[in-house]
Design a protein around this motif. Sequence first.
Motif, PDB file in Angstrom:
ATOM      1  N   ARG A  55       0.798  -1.232   0.000  1.00  0.00           N
ATOM      2  CA  ARG A  55       0.000   0.000   0.000  1.00  0.00           C
ATOM      3  C   ARG A  55       0.824   1.272   0.000  1.00  0.00           C
ATOM      4  O   ARG A  55       0.303   2.349  -0.277  1.00  0.00           O
ATOM      5  CB  ARG A  55      -0.965   0.011   1.177  1.00  0.00           C
ATOM      6  CG  ARG A  55      -0.380   0.295   2.544  1.00  0.00           C
ATOM      7  CD  ARG A  55      -1.478   0.174   3.594  1.00  0.00           C
ATOM      8  NE  ARG A  55      -1.051   0.517   4.944  1.00  0.00           N
ATOM      9  CZ  ARG A  55      -1.228   1.708   5.516  1.00  0.00           C
ATOM     10  NH1 ARG A  55      -1.783   2.691   4.837  1.00  0.00           N
ATOM     11  NH2 ARG A  55      -0.833   1.929   6.753  1.00  0.00           N
ATOM     12  N   TRP A  56       2.126   1.194   0.260  1.00  0.00           N
ATOM     13  CA  TRP A  56       2.912   2.394   0.478  1.00  0.00           C
ATOM     14  C   TRP A  56       3.099   3.293  -0.739  1.00  0.00           C
ATOM     15  O   TRP A  56       3.048   4.533  -0.593  1.00  0.00           O
ATOM     16  CB  TRP A  56       4.260   2.034   1.106  1.00  0.00           C
ATOM     17  CG  TRP A  56       4.083   1.373   2.431  1.00  0.00           C
ATOM     18  CD1 TRP A  56       4.445   0.100   2.771  1.00  0.00           C
ATOM     19  CD2 TRP A  56       3.442   1.907   3.588  1.00  0.00           C
ATOM     20  NE1 TRP A  56       4.083  -0.186   4.061  1.00  0.00           N
ATOM     21  CE2 TRP A  56       3.465   0.911   4.589  1.00  0.00           C
ATOM     22  CE3 TRP A  56       2.853   3.145   3.872  1.00  0.00           C
ATOM     23  CZ2 TRP A  56       2.921   1.119   5.854  1.00  0.00           C
ATOM     24  CZ3 TRP A  56       2.315   3.348   5.130  1.00  0.00           C
ATOM     25  CH2 TRP A  56       2.352   2.340   6.101  1.00  0.00           C
ATOM     26  N   PRO A  57       3.330   2.791  -1.952  1.00  0.00           N
ATOM     27  CA  PRO A  57       3.464   3.732  -3.077  1.00  0.00           C
ATOM     28  C   PRO A  57       2.254   4.650  -3.223  1.00  0.00           C
ATOM     29  O   PRO A  57       2.396   5.865  -3.391  1.00  0.00           O
ATOM     30  CB  PRO A  57       3.632   2.800  -4.283  1.00  0.00           C
ATOM     31  CG  PRO A  57       4.239   1.562  -3.725  1.00  0.00           C
ATOM     32  CD  PRO A  57       3.581   1.393  -2.384  1.00  0.00           C
ATOM     33  N   ALA A  58       1.054   4.064  -3.131  1.00  0.00           N
ATOM     34  CA  ALA A  58      -0.160   4.878  -3.246  1.00  0.00           C
ATOM     35  C   ALA A  58      -0.353   5.746  -2.012  1.00  0.00           C
ATOM     36  O   ALA A  58      -0.756   6.913  -2.120  1.00  0.00           O
ATOM     37  CB  ALA A  58      -1.373   3.979  -3.456  1.00  0.00           C
ATOM     38  N   TYR A  59      -0.059   5.212  -0.832  1.00  0.00           N
ATOM     39  CA  TYR A  59      -0.249   5.981   0.402  1.00  0.00           C
ATOM     40  C   TYR A  59       0.563   7.267   0.374  1.00  0.00           C
ATOM     41  O   TYR A  59       0.029   8.355   0.658  1.00  0.00           O
ATOM     42  CB  TYR A  59       0.158   5.137   1.608  1.00  0.00           C
ATOM     43  CG  TYR A  59       0.174   5.915   2.916  1.00  0.00           C
ATOM     44  CD1 TYR A  59      -0.978   6.051   3.674  1.00  0.00           C
ATOM     45  CD2 TYR A  59       1.347   6.514   3.380  1.00  0.00           C
ATOM     46  CE1 TYR A  59      -0.977   6.770   4.867  1.00  0.00           C
ATOM     47  CE2 TYR A  59       1.363   7.234   4.569  1.00  0.00           C
ATOM     48  CZ  TYR A  59       0.212   7.360   5.303  1.00  0.00           C
ATOM     49  OH  TYR A  59       0.222   8.081   6.473  1.00  0.00           O
ATOM     50  N   PHE A  60       1.844   7.156   0.050  1.00  0.00           N
ATOM     51  CA  PHE A  60       2.675   8.356   0.040  1.00  0.00           C
ATOM     52  C   PHE A  60       2.197   9.339  -1.032  1.00  0.00           C
ATOM     53  O   PHE A  60       2.213  10.553  -0.821  1.00  0.00           O
ATOM     54  CB  PHE A  60       4.140   7.983  -0.164  1.00  0.00           C
ATOM     55  CG  PHE A  60       4.817   7.555   1.107  1.00  0.00           C
ATOM     56  CD1 PHE A  60       5.316   8.488   1.991  1.00  0.00           C
ATOM     57  CD2 PHE A  60       4.925   6.216   1.428  1.00  0.00           C
ATOM     58  CE1 PHE A  60       5.919   8.108   3.184  1.00  0.00           C
ATOM     59  CE2 PHE A  60       5.527   5.810   2.609  1.00  0.00           C
ATOM     60  CZ  PHE A  60       6.033   6.753   3.493  1.00  0.00           C
ATOM     61  N   ALA A  61       1.770   8.828  -2.173  1.00  0.00           N
ATOM     62  CA  ALA A  61       1.273   9.717  -3.223  1.00  0.00           C
ATOM     63  C   ALA A  61      -0.022  10.399  -2.789  1.00  0.00           C
ATOM     64  O   ALA A  61      -0.156  11.628  -2.887  1.00  0.00           O
ATOM     65  CB  ALA A  61       1.045   8.928  -4.504  1.00  0.00           C
ATOM     66  N   GLU A  93      10.136   9.776  -6.004  1.00  0.00           N
ATOM     67  CA  GLU A  93       9.771   8.878  -7.101  1.00  0.00           C
ATOM     68  C   GLU A  93       8.282   8.990  -7.437  1.00  0.00           C
ATOM     69  O   GLU A  93       7.886   8.857  -8.605  1.00  0.00           O
ATOM     70  CB  GLU A  93      10.108   7.436  -6.726  1.00  0.00           C
ATOM     71  CG  GLU A  93       9.699   6.376  -7.736  1.00  0.00           C
ATOM     72  CD  GLU A  93      10.426   6.505  -9.065  1.00  0.00           C
ATOM     73  OE1 GLU A  93       9.906   5.979 -10.074  1.00  0.00           O
ATOM     74  OE2 GLU A  93      11.509   7.128  -9.113  1.00  0.00           O
ATOM     75  N   SER A  94       7.460   9.261  -6.412  1.00  0.00           N
ATOM     76  CA  SER A  94       6.017   9.403  -6.639  1.00  0.00           C
ATOM     77  C   SER A  94       5.712  10.384  -7.751  1.00  0.00           C
ATOM     78  O   SER A  94       4.810  10.150  -8.569  1.00  0.00           O
ATOM     79  CB  SER A  94       5.336   9.886  -5.350  1.00  0.00           C
ATOM     80  OG  SER A  94       5.428   8.928  -4.329  1.00  0.00           O
ATOM     81  N   TRP A  95       6.457  11.497  -7.804  1.00  0.00           N
ATOM     82  CA  TRP A  95       6.137  12.565  -8.759  1.00  0.00           C
ATOM     83  C   TRP A  95       6.742  12.309 -10.127  1.00  0.00           C
ATOM     84  O   TRP A  95       6.371  12.963 -11.090  1.00  0.00           O
ATOM     85  CB  TRP A  95       6.583  13.922  -8.201  1.00  0.00           C
ATOM     86  CG  TRP A  95       6.300  14.038  -6.733  1.00  0.00           C
ATOM     87  CD1 TRP A  95       7.162  14.422  -5.742  1.00  0.00           C
ATOM     88  CD2 TRP A  95       5.064  13.731  -6.060  1.00  0.00           C
ATOM     89  NE1 TRP A  95       6.548  14.372  -4.521  1.00  0.00           N
ATOM     90  CE2 TRP A  95       5.265  13.960  -4.683  1.00  0.00           C
ATOM     91  CE3 TRP A  95       3.813  13.284  -6.504  1.00  0.00           C
ATOM     92  CZ2 TRP A  95       4.268  13.755  -3.732  1.00  0.00           C
ATOM     93  CZ3 TRP A  95       2.817  13.078  -5.558  1.00  0.00           C
ATOM     94  CH2 TRP A  95       3.039  13.317  -4.199  1.00  0.00           C
ATOM     95  N   ARG A  96       7.637  11.329 -10.224  1.00  0.00           N
ATOM     96  CA  ARG A  96       8.103  10.904 -11.550  1.00  0.00           C
ATOM     97  C   ARG A  96       7.079   9.981 -12.202  1.00  0.00           C
ATOM     98  O   ARG A  96       7.036   9.847 -13.423  1.00  0.00           O
ATOM     99  CB  ARG A  96       9.467  10.220 -11.437  1.00  0.00           C
ATOM    100  CG  ARG A  96      10.609  11.203 -11.157  1.00  0.00           C
ATOM    101  CD  ARG A  96      11.965  10.561 -11.334  1.00  0.00           C
ATOM    102  NE  ARG A  96      12.335   9.753 -10.187  1.00  0.00           N
ATOM    103  CZ  ARG A  96      13.017  10.216  -9.140  1.00  0.00           C
ATOM    104  NH1 ARG A  96      13.376  11.501  -9.083  1.00  0.00           N
ATOM    105  NH2 ARG A  96      13.333   9.423  -8.134  1.00  0.00           N
ATOM    106  N   ILE A  97       6.256   9.352 -11.373  1.00  0.00           N
ATOM    107  CA  ILE A  97       5.209   8.470 -11.898  1.00  0.00           C
ATOM    108  C   ILE A  97       3.986   9.286 -12.310  1.00  0.00           C
ATOM    109  O   ILE A  97       3.417   9.062 -13.391  1.00  0.00           O
ATOM    110  CB  ILE A  97       4.831   7.427 -10.836  1.00  0.00           C
ATOM    111  CG1 ILE A  97       6.035   6.510 -10.559  1.00  0.00           C
ATOM    112  CG2 ILE A  97       3.621   6.598 -11.282  1.00  0.00           C
ATOM    113  CD1 ILE A  97       5.841   5.589  -9.371  1.00  0.00           C
ATOM    114  N   ALA A  98       3.599  10.219 -11.469  1.00  0.00           N
ATOM    115  CA  ALA A  98       2.436  11.065 -11.770  1.00  0.00           C
ATOM    116  C   ALA A  98       2.605  12.404 -11.057  1.00  0.00           C
ATOM    117  O   ALA A  98       3.113  12.453  -9.935  1.00  0.00           O
ATOM    118  CB  ALA A  98       1.143  10.388 -11.324  1.00  0.00           C
ATOM    119  N   ALA A  99       2.164  13.459 -11.711  1.00  0.00           N
ATOM    120  CA  ALA A  99       2.250  14.790 -11.121  1.00  0.00           C
ATOM    121  C   ALA A  99       1.247  14.916  -9.974  1.00  0.00           C
ATOM    122  O   ALA A  99       0.188  14.268  -9.983  1.00  0.00           O
ATOM    123  CB  ALA A  99       1.963  15.854 -12.177  1.00  0.00           C
TER     124      ALA A  99
END
Length: 300
Positions: A55-61, A93-99
């Motif tokens: 769940r962490w990639p989405a949580y941090f984003a 890294e979150s913002w390299r995947i999506a703004a």
Amino acid sequence: MDTDTGTDAGTGTGAVEPAAARRMWHLLEPVHAVVYYAPEAYEEAAALGYGTAERWPAYFAWRAAPLGAAGAEETTAAFHSFSPDMVARYVPESWRIAAPDAVLAARTRAVTRTYAALLGPGADTPGVAEAATLARRVAGAAVPAGPLSAANAALPWPGEPAAALWQAATVIREHRGDGHLRALREAGLDPVESLVSFAAIGAAPPEVFASRGWTPTAWEAARSRLAARGLVDAAGAATEAGRELRAQVERRTDELAAEPWRVLSDDEREHLAKALEPFWVAAIGSGLLPGVNTLGIGKV
């Protein structure tokens, strides 16, 4: 439906007991937190390109997006309890995947879809709109106490009542969270000491707090520092002084969190509590939320 009724028009009657603010937090927290675990949110995150095996990639984003394209240091400071190394695995890294703007739009879709799934037709009723209106008034009275409450308060309001209620709940809980960080700093507790001292009073087992990414070495070092202050014993359990310090932190947190609730009268606050019941019951009843949590709800 637009739930804007003018957030500066309060009818509150004076001071609100800190215990009342804690009660409302217990009701609002599941409304906010369930989105981090919902299948609909995972689907929206995957559509943006985030991994969903954990769940962490989405949580941090989801949680950091209101801050803009924040770096790891800024996010670590705002989140407080996560280790810097853990934050750095996901940010920036979150913002390299999506703004961030794309993440926020997807977050609103995730909220709307989650509550449509949990409540069905009940997600779009006058009761939900009433709850959103009342909660938004409280959110509007919450003077930003830190970066997360300020950033969420500055976002445009969704038109859908359920999404507006979620955003209000988020502003209120992040306001409370920012006040909690202030209380921890006043108590002289750094991020990992905050977790160790909380585990020491039985808020949750230490292994639950492992989700925050601190190494065993960092955990033990914090425990040693607390022991030197007389706050934990040799086994890591809180001493009387340690329990009193944590009680002081919770009292201070409740005092700071109570202020925006003054905008509602006692009757309005009770009306909101009643209106939140379907959301609270649906969130808890979904089975999505963990039974033991790092917030100590139900324990402290």
